[in-house]
Scaffold this active site. Structure first.
Site, short mmCIF file in Angstrom:
data_model
loop_
_atom_site.label_atom_id
_atom_site.label_comp_id
_atom_site.label_asym_id
_atom_site.label_seq_id
_atom_site.Cartn_x
_atom_site.Cartn_y
_atom_site.Cartn_z
N GLY A 16 0.81 -1.20 0.00
CA GLY A 16 0.00 0.00 0.00
C GLY A 16 0.85 1.25 0.00
N GLN A 17 0.18 2.39 -0.04
CA GLN A 17 0.89 3.66 -0.15
C GLN A 17 1.81 3.91 1.06
OE1 GLN A 17 -1.37 7.07 -2.13
NE2 GLN A 17 -3.03 5.91 -1.24
N VAL A 18 1.26 3.78 2.26
CA VAL A 18 2.04 4.07 3.45
C VAL A 18 3.05 2.96 3.72
CG1 VAL A 18 1.95 4.54 5.93
CG2 VAL A 18 0.19 5.47 4.41
N ASP A 73 -2.87 -12.34 6.07
CA ASP A 73 -4.12 -11.86 5.46
C ASP A 73 -5.04 -11.30 6.54
OD1 ASP A 73 -6.43 -11.41 4.08
OD2 ASP A 73 -6.60 -13.43 3.24
N THR A 83 -9.63 -0.23 1.96
CA THR A 83 -9.80 1.20 1.69
C THR A 83 -10.76 1.51 0.55
OG1 THR A 83 -7.85 1.19 0.27
CG2 THR A 83 -7.53 1.80 2.59
N THR A 123 -8.66 6.98 10.36
CA THR A 123 -9.10 7.85 9.29
C THR A 123 -10.05 8.95 9.76
OG1 THR A 123 -10.43 7.85 7.23
CG2 THR A 123 -10.95 6.18 8.84
N TYR A 134 -17.16 1.91 5.64
CA TYR A 134 -15.71 2.06 5.81
C TYR A 134 -15.40 2.79 7.11
CZ TYR A 134 -11.05 4.07 5.24
OH TYR A 134 -9.76 4.47 5.46
#
Length: 303
Positions: free
Chosen positions: A15-17, A38, A64, A103, A127
């Site tokens: 992922g991005q982070v 997982d 996400t 978030t 979410y």
């Protein structure tokens, strides 16, 4: 790292982070693939943690897909809501610490000013509800933990708003972007640098470390529309063959966009607690976005 390097278990390296964090954490890091770790199968995580015996678990991994979560509540809650509690339970048994990402979507976005950590959450999407459940499960585990609420993550890696707008700038003469959601675009590199600082502080003196819930975003705020104009303006000054110009980015509303999941209109979060406890100045959002754009615009195309 100060003193003895910590053994770190990092989730979500793709992922991005996670991608931004991995090269910053040294050699004593286990960063398993999803096939081996997982989060949608939370109970399967326990033996991996027990075998590796980390000093710190860093969990940027998450479900996400905000709109897809509306129809896939089970997986969203398994990954975002149940797995953080399992990580916390195993960390507590080992005496390990947990750094977990949450978030702005835990809030309903109706507050006039910036949200502080003491404000009551009220998520308006599956979410958001799943991420709030994860915060609470981790807190209830008894583990020493840091929960970092952030917003609008972007990077040169993976799928995100910056890359979408750059692609559209090559394909379209005009686009409409929502102008009634307010928040802080947050680069994954910014978050990775902040987490590395936290890990170094843990390694130096865990007894004095201020565990808890924090809001972590860069300085300032904007709208998705203004962010899109910022991106297009910079792209138009680069070698990227753009068709779109900033004044051709038109305004629309969240209601007109009509996405399956509701979004908070106000995602602004106050960072006073983080800055005070960690004695850290937080750079403006433009710096992180421009760093991402500089990386992406170094070539002539954006995939």
């Amino acid at each position: 790292m100060a003193t003895k390097p910590l053994r770190i278990l990092l989730t979500g390296k793709g992922g991005q982070v996670g991608n931004a964090l991995l090269p910053l954490l040294g050699e004593t890091v286990l960063a398993p693939d999803r096939s081996d770790f997982d989060l949608s199968q939370p109970e399967s995580l326990r033996p991996v943690i027990r075998e590796f015996r980390p000093d710190v678990i860093i969990n940027p991994a998450a479900y996400t897909a905000v709109d897809k979560a509306e129809g896939n509540r089970g997986e969203a809650f398994a990954v975002n809501g149940v797995a953080p509690g399992v990580l916390g339970e195993e960390a507590q048994k080992l005496g390990a610490a947990v750094i977990h990402f949450s978030t702005d979507y835990v809030f309903d976005g109706r507050k006039d000013g910036a949200y502080v950590e003491e404000d009551a959450p009220n998520p308006v999407s599956v979410y958001g509800a799943s991420k709030l459940a994860g915060e609470r499960a981790l807190s209830a585990s008894g583990a020493d933990c840091v929960i970092l609420r952030t917003s609008w993550v972007v990077s040169a890696h993976g799928n995100n708003f910056v890359k979408t707008i750059l692609r559209l700038s090559q394909e379209r003469d005009t686009i409409a972007v929502v102008d009634d959601q307010h928040g802080a675009p947050t680069s994954a590199d910014f978050l990775a640098q902040m987490v590395r600082m936290l890990v170094e502080a843990l390694a130096t003196d865990r007894r004095q470390f201020p565990f808890g819930l924090y809001h972590l975003v860069p300085g300032g705020s904007t709208t998705w529309h203004a962010l899109a104009q910022h991106i297009v303006a910079k792209a138009s000054r680069s070698s990227l063959p753009v068709r779109l110009q900033p004044d051709a980015v038109t305004r629309t509303t969240t209601a007109q966009y009509n996405a399956p999941a509701k979004r908070p209109l106000n995602s602004r979060m106050a960072t006073d607690k983080f800055r005070r406890n960690f004695r850290s100045d937080l750079s403006p959002w433009q710096q992180g976005v421009d760093d991402v754009l500089d990386r992406l615009l170094g070539g002539s195309t954006v995939s």
